[in-house]
Design an enzyme around this catalytic site. Sequence first.
Site, PDB file in Angstrom:
ATOM      1  N   SER A   1       0.522  -1.133  -0.029  1.00 48.85           N
ATOM      2  CA  SER A   1       0.365  -0.223   0.078  1.00 48.85           C
ATOM      3  C   SER A   1       0.539   1.328  -0.190  1.00 48.85           C
ATOM      4  CB  SER A   1      -0.701  -0.231   1.405  1.00 48.85           C
ATOM      5  OG  SER A   1      -2.165   0.801   1.060  1.00 48.85           O
TER       6      SER A   1
ATOM      7  N   TYR B   1      -7.993  14.516   0.442  1.00 49.59           N
ATOM      8  CA  TYR B   1      -7.356  15.398   0.155  1.00 49.59           C
ATOM      9  C   TYR B   1      -7.674  16.148  -1.018  1.00 49.59           C
ATOM     10  CZ  TYR B   1      -3.551  12.790   2.944  1.00 49.59           C
ATOM     11  OH  TYR B   1      -3.050  12.681   3.427  1.00 49.59           O
TER      12      TYR B   1
ATOM     13  N   ARG C   1       0.446  -2.050   7.163  1.00 49.55           N
ATOM     14  CA  ARG C   1       1.499  -2.067   8.441  1.00 49.55           C
ATOM     15  C   ARG C   1       1.251  -3.788   7.976  1.00 49.55           C
ATOM     16  NH1 ARG C   1      -3.219   0.516   9.469  1.00 49.55           N
ATOM     17  NH2 ARG C   1      -3.255   2.551  10.778  1.00 49.55           N
TER      18      ARG C   1
END
Length: 359
Positions: free
Chosen positions: A22, A181, A323
């Site tokens: 990612s 964003y 992660r």
Amino acid sequence: MSVLFSPLQLRSVTFRNRVAVSPMCMYASPEGMPGSWHLVHLGSRAIGGAGMVMTEACAISREGRISPMDLGIWSDDHVQALRPIAQFIREAGAVPGIQIAHAGRKAATAVPWLGHKPIYDQPLGWMPLGASPVPYAAGYPPPIEMGATDLKKVVDDFAASARRAAAAGFQVLECHMAHGYLLHSFMSPIANQRRDGYGGSLENRARLPLEVAAAVREAWPRELPLFVRISCTDWVNGGWDLPQSIQLARWMQEIGIDLIDCSSGAVTADVPVPAAPGFHAPFANAIRQQAGIATAAVGLITEAVQAEQIVGTGLADLVFVGRGFLDDPYWALHAARKLRANGDWPVQYARAVGAGRRT
């Protein structure tokens, strides 16, 4: 047989498996330039067996950065610096991907370990742009509402960044339209209070994202796949939601977008998000089924069996792992071992995994 470790074909690109690294901001890029950190960080995940390794968000312009240390792609100098990274990822057997972005009203902040606070009024700061003069959170400035010249520049900057990404050797491009964003802020009624052709109705609020997608599709090589990451819901009543995401995905497919990368939230601060392992997979499934477009799921996907279940049951075509790869650069190879699937360890490491190269 593992579906997670089966190939995926999108346009001319074959992914060796359905596991992607990612995009995760590293905040390690003075003047937007990548360095040895990025070569090692991204390259090690390619050696570690990922099917695709995607860069963090690359700012399309100086004013589009989240922080002064964001990676960028607004000049040809960035192309030269990114090219060896894309080449190494490809040589390691993974598909090199790049995400391009404009931070909008969430721009001009300090890096996370320095508080992530707005720095618009400090020497390294600048005034953010946005859909409307509505601040992201307390302490953030009202962004400058974008006019016609600003809107055209953003579309042109996205297209120019796409051409640079192709010149740098990337094989997948993703436009960041999520997480509050710029492009997400135009889509969401929470941040977009305009009364012109870019505000109000769904068609108007989606206008700038669709203009960007069309311009990028035109600039990006036809034979290479183009992704879009969206927040499928704002988790706020009256905000952006899944039905609007499904319609947006249909429009994106008509333009030539190949995959919708499904995330959520972050258009406004302090909104509770019901985060749980794989919690975006149902969104990916709904868009995949109702819009008829390939999807990716992201969000707390940390276990091999969990990732296998998402793609094996058809909830998504691809999983993005974040992660897990920060914790273990060889997450994909270790996942293949757990699933008794084929994973090619580098020959240099074969002595650590027994005879031969297969897990």
